[in-house]
Design a protein around this motif. Structure first.
Motif, PDB file in Angstrom:
ATOM      1  N   ASP A 277      -4.272  -8.528   4.997  1.00  0.00           N
ATOM      2  CA  ASP A 277      -4.810  -7.408   5.709  1.00  0.00           C
ATOM      3  C   ASP A 277      -3.543  -7.271   6.942  1.00  0.00           C
ATOM      4  OD1 ASP A 277      -5.451  -5.141   7.106  1.00  0.00           O
ATOM      5  OD2 ASP A 277      -7.443  -5.755   6.972  1.00  0.00           O
TER       6      ASP A 277
ATOM      7  N   SER B 256       4.729  -0.383  -5.196  1.00  0.00           N
ATOM      8  CA  SER B 256       3.795   0.375  -4.303  1.00  0.00           C
ATOM      9  C   SER B 256       2.532   0.884  -4.818  1.00  0.00           C
ATOM     10  CB  SER B 256       4.662   1.753  -3.579  1.00  0.00           C
ATOM     11  OG  SER B 256       3.891   2.130  -2.505  1.00  0.00           O
ATOM     12  N   LEU B 257       1.400   0.826  -4.134  1.00  0.00           N
ATOM     13  CA  LEU B 257       0.274   1.131  -4.649  1.00  0.00           C
ATOM     14  C   LEU B 257       0.463   2.942  -4.595  1.00  0.00           C
ATOM     15  CD1 LEU B 257      -2.744   0.635  -5.443  1.00  0.00           C
ATOM     16  CD2 LEU B 257      -3.377   1.183  -3.031  1.00  0.00           C
TER      17      LEU B 257
ATOM     18  N   TRP C  61      -1.305  -9.104  -2.473  1.00  0.00           N
ATOM     19  CA  TRP C  61      -1.527  -7.320  -2.095  1.00  0.00           C
ATOM     20  C   TRP C  61      -1.423  -7.467  -0.589  1.00  0.00           C
ATOM     21  CZ3 TRP C  61      -6.649  -4.483  -1.884  1.00  0.00           C
ATOM     22  CH2 TRP C  61      -6.159  -3.118  -1.653  1.00  0.00           C
TER      23      TRP C  61
ATOM     24  N   GLU D  29      -5.892   2.337   3.629  1.00  0.00           N
ATOM     25  CA  GLU D  29      -5.846   3.630   3.179  1.00  0.00           C
ATOM     26  C   GLU D  29      -6.934   3.959   2.087  1.00  0.00           C
ATOM     27  OE1 GLU D  29      -3.916   6.201   4.345  1.00  0.00           O
ATOM     28  OE2 GLU D  29      -2.450   5.615   5.006  1.00  0.00           O
TER      29      GLU D  29
ATOM     30  N   SER E 219       0.707  -1.121   0.171  1.00  0.00           N
ATOM     31  CA  SER E 219      -0.130   0.057  -0.157  1.00  0.00           C
ATOM     32  C   SER E 219       0.951   1.312  -0.021  1.00  0.00           C
ATOM     33  CB  SER E 219      -0.904   0.035   1.145  1.00  0.00           C
ATOM     34  OG  SER E 219      -1.952  -0.887   0.971  1.00  0.00           O
TER      35      SER E 219
ATOM     36  N   ASP F 242      -6.569   2.212  -0.991  1.00  0.00           N
ATOM     37  CA  ASP F 242      -6.518   0.844  -1.114  1.00  0.00           C
ATOM     38  C   ASP F 242      -7.962   0.586  -1.393  1.00  0.00           C
ATOM     39  OD1 ASP F 242      -4.183   1.110  -0.184  1.00  0.00           O
ATOM     40  OD2 ASP F 242      -4.505  -0.174   1.846  1.00  0.00           O
TER      41      ASP F 242
ATOM     42  N   LYS G 225      -2.143  -5.166   2.149  1.00  0.00           N
ATOM     43  CA  LYS G 225      -2.890  -3.819   2.110  1.00  0.00           C
ATOM     44  C   LYS G 225      -3.004  -3.263   3.697  1.00  0.00           C
ATOM     45  CE  LYS G 225      -7.658  -5.017   3.007  1.00  0.00           C
ATOM     46  NZ  LYS G 225      -9.026  -4.761   2.597  1.00  0.00           N
TER      47      LYS G 225
ATOM     48  N   GLN H 110      -1.120  -2.724 -11.038  1.00  0.00           N
ATOM     49  CA  GLN H 110      -1.911  -3.541 -10.030  1.00  0.00           C
ATOM     50  C   GLN H 110      -2.556  -4.700 -10.244  1.00  0.00           C
ATOM     51  OE1 GLN H 110      -4.569  -0.655  -8.320  1.00  0.00           O
ATOM     52  NE2 GLN H 110      -3.218   1.221  -8.436  1.00  0.00           N
TER      53      GLN H 110
ATOM     54  N   PRO I 277      -1.265   9.768   0.632  1.00  0.00           N
ATOM     55  CA  PRO I 277      -2.126   8.594   0.272  1.00  0.00           C
ATOM     56  C   PRO I 277      -3.642   8.916   0.560  1.00  0.00           C
ATOM     57  CG  PRO I 277      -0.908   8.333   2.490  1.00  0.00           C
ATOM     58  CD  PRO I 277      -0.218   9.744   1.488  1.00  0.00           C
TER      59      PRO I 277
END
Length: 283
Positions: A100, A47-48, A74, A79, A27, A82, A76, A68, A55
């Protein structure tokens, strides 16, 4: 001869494409450090939120959305960005494995003792700024990587062991650096350092909450605390506005210090944060 070379070239292309490392998406940039440490070149860490971006407001480009979609994993946080990525993955036939990183962790609320701003009820997601909490997260990252790429289990476990030692070492180093600052406070333009403060037993006072300026009725209380607690500077972040912080610093004749909590250079960034805190908090 030319025909044979032509055929050979196009036969190689699918092999080269297939051999590209799988994409692991995080993230925010600090987690790139951990994926690269654990997985080395067995994956491509992305990185996202690119380095330097906020962010809370960042909008991915079409090219970044395509990257992506290539992710097999992922990691996460939750954010705002996200949530948009989550919608992209929900539309995919083969979405990535989603871990998560906040799961089973005790998250702080943005409203903490001494915070001058209104209580939004939102959770503080800057959990990487606690080396203690990062040990748990590093283990979860390793478990996910092993689940997807079991052939690299030995490498991942060996690198995790080294990483955990590194985190323990930086935790001890920070505790030593900040041992005389317990019970004191730092002043920040944006409340990103609550976990760092909790670990080393001092307080975070913020000029804003989730992008909103401190409410006017709390200003006298804040000024009183700044003087009482001997705060000698303000930490500002490059991703957020700093006009109010700079004006206040000028009025109080104290310096400002730029710290990027989203830096990928994780260990060095923690060390820099500790040195800044030493300068801000007067004994």
């Amino acid at each position: 001869m030319l025909l044979r070379l032509f055929i050979s070239f196009f036969c190689i292309i699918p092999i080269l494409s297939y051999s590209e490392p799988p994409v692991v998406l995080v993230s925010v940039p600090p987690y790139l450090y951990f994926v690269k440490k654990i997985a080395e070149d067995t994956v491509l860490a992305a990185s996202l939120i690119p380095p330097g971006e906020n962010p809370h407001v960042y909008e991915p480009t079409p090219k970044q959305v395509q990257l992506q979609k290539q992710a097999v994993l992922w990691l996460k946080l939750g954010e705002k960005a996200d949530q948009k990525a989550q919608r992209v993955f929900q539309e995919m036939k083969n979405p990535p494995l989603i871990i998560d990183l906040t799961e089973s962790l005790e998250l702080l609320s943005y409203k903490t003792k001494g915070d001058c701003c209104s209580d939004s009820g939102a959770k503080d997601l800057h959990i990487w700024l606690s080396p203690k909490m990062m040990q748990t997260q590093a283990k979860r990252i390793t478990q996910a990587l092993i689940q997807l790429f079991p052939t690299h289990t030995e490498l991942y476990q060996r690198n995790l062991s080294s990483l955990l030692k590194e985190l323990e070492q930086i935790d001890q180093e920070l505790a030593t650096t900040l041992k005389n600052k317990q019970g004191k406070a730092i002043l920040v333009s944006h409340p990103a350092f609550a976990y760092f403060c909790r670990d080393y037993k001092f307080e975070q006072l913020s000029l804003e909450e989730e992008g909103k300026d401190c409410l006017p009725q709390y200003i006298p209380e804040l000024l009183h605390k700044i003087k009482t607690l001997g705060i000698g500077g303000i930490i500002i972040e490059p991703q957020h506005g700093s006009k109010a912080a700079k004006l206040l610093a000028q009025s109080l004749k104290i310096p400002t210090y730029i710290i990027d909590p989203y830096s990928e250079d994780y260990i060095e960034n923690l060390k820099e944060m500790a040195e800044v805190v030493k300068n801000i908090i007067h004994d």
